[in-house]
Motif scaffolding. Structure first.
Motif, PDB file in Angstrom:
ATOM      1  N   ARG A   1       0.826  -1.206   0.000  1.00 25.00           N
ATOM      2  CA  ARG A   1       0.000   0.000   0.000  1.00 25.00           C
ATOM      3  C   ARG A   1       0.860   1.256   0.000  1.00 25.00           C
ATOM      4  N   MET A   2       1.907   1.270   0.824  1.00 26.76           N
ATOM      5  CA  MET A   2       2.734   2.461   0.918  1.00 26.76           C
ATOM      6  C   MET A   2       3.577   2.669  -0.343  1.00 26.76           C
ATOM      7  N   ALA A  31      -2.371   3.071  -6.563  1.00 28.03           N
ATOM      8  CA  ALA A  31      -2.597   3.488  -5.175  1.00 28.03           C
ATOM      9  C   ALA A  31      -3.948   3.006  -4.664  1.00 28.03           C
ATOM     10  N   VAL A  32      -4.965   3.115  -5.491  1.00 23.31           N
ATOM     11  CA  VAL A  32      -6.295   2.633  -5.089  1.00 23.31           C
ATOM     12  C   VAL A  32      -6.270   1.122  -4.886  1.00 23.31           C
ATOM     13  N   LEU A  53      -7.106  -0.856  -1.410  1.00 24.95           N
ATOM     14  CA  LEU A  53      -8.153  -1.889  -1.374  1.00 24.95           C
ATOM     15  C   LEU A  53      -7.584  -3.247  -0.993  1.00 24.95           C
ATOM     16  N   GLY A  54      -6.381  -3.562  -1.457  1.00 26.90           N
ATOM     17  CA  GLY A  54      -5.748  -4.817  -1.092  1.00 26.90           C
ATOM     18  C   GLY A  54      -5.471  -4.901   0.393  1.00 26.90           C
ATOM     19  N   ASP A  88      -9.151  -4.995   2.258  1.00 24.08           N
ATOM     20  CA  ASP A  88      -9.896  -6.240   2.082  1.00 24.08           C
ATOM     21  C   ASP A  88      -9.056  -7.486   2.306  1.00 24.08           C
ATOM     22  N   ILE A  89      -7.779  -7.303   2.673  1.00 27.65           N
ATOM     23  CA  ILE A  89      -6.828  -8.396   2.895  1.00 27.65           C
ATOM     24  C   ILE A  89      -6.802  -9.309   1.669  1.00 27.65           C
ATOM     25  N   ARG A  90      -6.387  -8.717   0.551  1.00 30.36           N
ATOM     26  CA  ARG A  90      -6.297  -9.443  -0.710  1.00 30.36           C
ATOM     27  C   ARG A  90      -4.872  -9.319  -1.243  1.00 30.36           C
TER      28      ARG A  90
END
Length: 92
Positions: free
Chosen positions: A18-19, A56-57, A61-62, A65-67
């Motif tokens: 994410r970062m 980034a989106v 979301l990953g 939603d732990i994906r």
């Protein structure tokens, strides 16, 4: 104690994905400004304005939603503009 398949490693991976995806946005915008001011090259608008925000989106979301698959996609999309720009530049 942490085990290789524990949830802590997944959490760490998702946070880093994410970062990295979010950090790519300002870096690519700075590169976009440099390329258009120095070279006058407008192909960079398409690649640098579309892919990093999508990455980034996908990274956020990953994580939310732990994906892990979506997080990997975010990392690929965060790295993809550089080879794309190199390939497009080589064609023209």
């Amino acid at each position: 104690m942490s085990f290789p398949a524990s949830g802590e490693n997944l959490e760490l991976f998702l946070s880093r994905a994410r970062m990295m995806a979010a950090g790519a946005v300002p870096a690519y915008l700075a590169l976009l400004l440099f390329l258009t001011s120095e070279e006058g090259w407008h192909w960079s608008f398409l690649v640098f304005c579309v892919l990093p925000p999508v990455a980034a989106v996908a990274g956020f979301l990953g994580k939310r939603d732990i994906r892990p698959g979506l997080a990997v996609t975010a990392l690929v999309l965060a790295i993809a503009p550089l080879p794309l720009i190199g390939g497009i530049e080589a064609l023209f």
